[in-house]
Design a protein around this motif. Sequence first.
Motif, PDB file in Angstrom:
ATOM      1  N   ASP A  27       0.924  -1.330   0.188  1.00 52.57           N
ATOM      2  CA  ASP A  27      -0.171  -0.104   0.122  1.00 52.57           C
ATOM      3  C   ASP A  27       0.848   1.445   0.077  1.00 52.57           C
ATOM      4  O   ASP A  27       0.252   2.329  -0.309  1.00 52.57           O
ATOM      5  CB  ASP A  27      -1.016  -0.030   1.088  1.00 52.57           C
ATOM      6  N   GLU A  28       2.133   1.162   0.449  1.00 56.18           N
ATOM      7  CA  GLU A  28       2.704   2.319   0.666  1.00 56.18           C
ATOM      8  C   GLU A  28       3.102   3.034  -0.675  1.00 56.18           C
ATOM      9  O   GLU A  28       3.693   2.533  -1.653  1.00 56.18           O
ATOM     10  CB  GLU A  28       4.169   2.176   1.130  1.00 56.18           C
ATOM     11  N   SER A  29       2.877   4.591  -0.722  1.00 55.62           N
ATOM     12  CA  SER A  29       3.135   5.148  -2.060  1.00 55.62           C
ATOM     13  C   SER A  29       4.266   6.100  -1.747  1.00 55.62           C
ATOM     14  O   SER A  29       4.310   6.607  -0.658  1.00 55.62           O
ATOM     15  CB  SER A  29       1.822   5.915  -2.399  1.00 55.62           C
ATOM     16  N   PRO A  30       5.077   6.583  -2.850  1.00 52.05           N
ATOM     17  CA  PRO A  30       5.974   7.405  -2.665  1.00 52.05           C
ATOM     18  C   PRO A  30       5.647   8.872  -3.091  1.00 52.05           C
ATOM     19  O   PRO A  30       6.255   9.666  -3.120  1.00 52.05           O
ATOM     20  CB  PRO A  30       6.915   6.793  -3.895  1.00 52.05           C
ATOM     21  N   GLN A  99       2.179  -7.147  -8.711  1.00 46.66           N
ATOM     22  CA  GLN A  99       1.363  -6.946  -7.931  1.00 46.66           C
ATOM     23  C   GLN A  99       1.255  -5.292  -7.588  1.00 46.66           C
ATOM     24  O   GLN A  99       0.188  -4.695  -7.339  1.00 46.66           O
ATOM     25  CB  GLN A  99       1.406  -7.729  -6.579  1.00 46.66           C
ATOM     26  N   ARG A 100       2.568  -4.856  -7.083  1.00 47.62           N
ATOM     27  CA  ARG A 100       2.408  -3.719  -6.457  1.00 47.62           C
ATOM     28  C   ARG A 100       2.098  -2.435  -7.813  1.00 47.62           C
ATOM     29  O   ARG A 100       1.273  -1.611  -7.239  1.00 47.62           O
ATOM     30  CB  ARG A 100       3.909  -2.983  -6.173  1.00 47.62           C
ATOM     31  N   LEU A 101       2.585  -2.492  -8.821  1.00 45.11           N
ATOM     32  CA  LEU A 101       2.343  -1.653  -9.688  1.00 45.11           C
ATOM     33  C   LEU A 101       0.745  -1.634 -10.190  1.00 45.11           C
ATOM     34  O   LEU A 101       0.152  -0.663 -10.395  1.00 45.11           O
ATOM     35  CB  LEU A 101       3.097  -1.824 -11.142  1.00 45.11           C
ATOM     36  N   GLU A 102       0.425  -2.819 -10.248  1.00 43.15           N
ATOM     37  CA  GLU A 102      -1.326  -2.892 -10.409  1.00 43.15           C
ATOM     38  C   GLU A 102      -1.929  -2.253  -9.392  1.00 43.15           C
ATOM     39  O   GLU A 102      -2.932  -1.799  -9.577  1.00 43.15           O
ATOM     40  CB  GLU A 102      -1.671  -4.610 -10.791  1.00 43.15           C
ATOM     41  N   HIS A 103      -1.510  -2.600  -7.994  1.00 44.82           N
ATOM     42  CA  HIS A 103      -2.363  -2.152  -6.860  1.00 44.82           C
ATOM     43  C   HIS A 103      -2.294  -0.539  -6.855  1.00 44.82           C
ATOM     44  O   HIS A 103      -3.303  -0.203  -6.578  1.00 44.82           O
ATOM     45  CB  HIS A 103      -1.639  -2.753  -5.846  1.00 44.82           C
ATOM     46  N   HIS A 104      -1.315   0.065  -7.476  1.00 39.33           N
ATOM     47  CA  HIS A 104      -1.326   1.497  -7.599  1.00 39.33           C
ATOM     48  C   HIS A 104      -2.010   2.071  -8.775  1.00 39.33           C
ATOM     49  O   HIS A 104      -1.743   3.218  -9.161  1.00 39.33           O
ATOM     50  CB  HIS A 104      -0.019   1.970  -7.341  1.00 39.33           C
ATOM     51  N   GLY A 105      -2.357   1.128  -9.723  1.00 43.12           N
ATOM     52  CA  GLY A 105      -3.100   1.680 -11.029  1.00 43.12           C
ATOM     53  C   GLY A 105      -2.312   1.893 -12.059  1.00 43.12           C
ATOM     54  O   GLY A 105      -2.733   2.557 -13.018  1.00 43.12           O
TER      55      GLY A 105
END
Length: 443
Positions: A27-30, A99-105
């Motif tokens: 979930d963590e965003s930069p 998964q990470r890039l998909e999660h953040h759209g």
Amino acid sequence: MQAQASDLVEKIRQQFDSAPYPRISLDESPKDKPNLLYIHSLVTAYYLRNQKVIDTKGKVILDAGCGSGYKSLVLAEANPGAKIIGVDISEESVKLARQRLEHHGFDNTEFHVSFLEDLPKLGVKFDYINCDDVLYLLPDAVKGLQAMKAVLQPDGIMRVNLHSSLQRANFFRAQNLFKFMGLMNDNPEDMEIGIVQEIMNALKDGVSLKAQTWSSQYNEADGKDIILANQLLVGDKGATIPEFFSLLKAANLEFIKMVNWWQWDLMALFKEPDDLPAFLGMSLPELSAEQKLHLFELFHPIHRLLDLYCGNPNQAQSFVPVEQWTDSNWENAKVHLHPQLKTPKFREELISCITEIRPFIISEHLQVIQDSVSIDSSMSFCLIPLLEQPQSMTNLAERWKQVRPLDPVTLEPTDQSQAFYMLQQLFLRLESLGYVMLEGKRS
């Protein structure tokens, strides 16, 4: 030697399959980390090389050794419209990256389980390659550099780094100790980590290795990751600046600039930069960029990473450095605010400071130097139109005359030369710190 190299790569793969790195929440965003976005932006690197601003839309960016994909996410956020491709030898890491890039759209991405030497098989040329915390793990760093160079656009830029052998000397000593004890013969796991914790905790606090490489944090929940990234990091190696430059030369790559260039200011190490000892005063101006960087690391080895931008030789565009501009250069110049400053928070604070007649502390929005950087409210209004689009110096001078029609001392009407002079002083300072970018008219 080939078998040993293969065994080492397999150990590294196993280590990152069992403990994908970095271990950062999905979930963590930069988005709220402008400094991180700044150094991962192609705009930053391209301007440092060419003194020209580039649009990242449509560019293709490689995250070489993408790990669990957090830096891939940073690259996607920092380079709007770019395609991100990540490769890593760890299948488990690549799964997390997807998964990470998909999660953040982000859907304009690809991830592959691949060795660096197999990059040409992708059939893609890259405008920018990010190879962060990877090169020092490779059995042959030159081959790794050459593999990436083979897929780099002629005018493309690479960001690569190595561990500093000077700054990290104590951790290399710890690694040698645990190799000697046999804890790194295979992929270190919970048992080996536990043994390291027991040994280090059993040492007196004054013992050199413990004092220099250990803290109570290593016994906490995230201590496992820290130990694997330091005391038990398989394949870890260090270098000095001259050794790094030799690797670049062997791979036929050209040094551009340190990624954290503002933290390598040799003159900042001295109490009185304008009054150096005679020997240094005479010799420093004659030193090359490499020699100045090496002198810095010998004086003050504080950087874990020797982190730099490089590219194919002789691809930099010719330009006149801003500090050498003539009046004619300034009259034809265009001013850009760095994209990482175009945020709602920046706009809100800027307008608030102007309205309340208080200094605008721009370093709170992008901390490129340790000291606070502020702009007087009587001048910060010049940044407002830059939030929308780049501006010519002529337009900004006209705006200046509208806002400040009279000289505050003489009460005479502000003329064009006065407006230009004040703007030059402001933007020279902000450009030197990386907050704005100045494009001159090309011949």
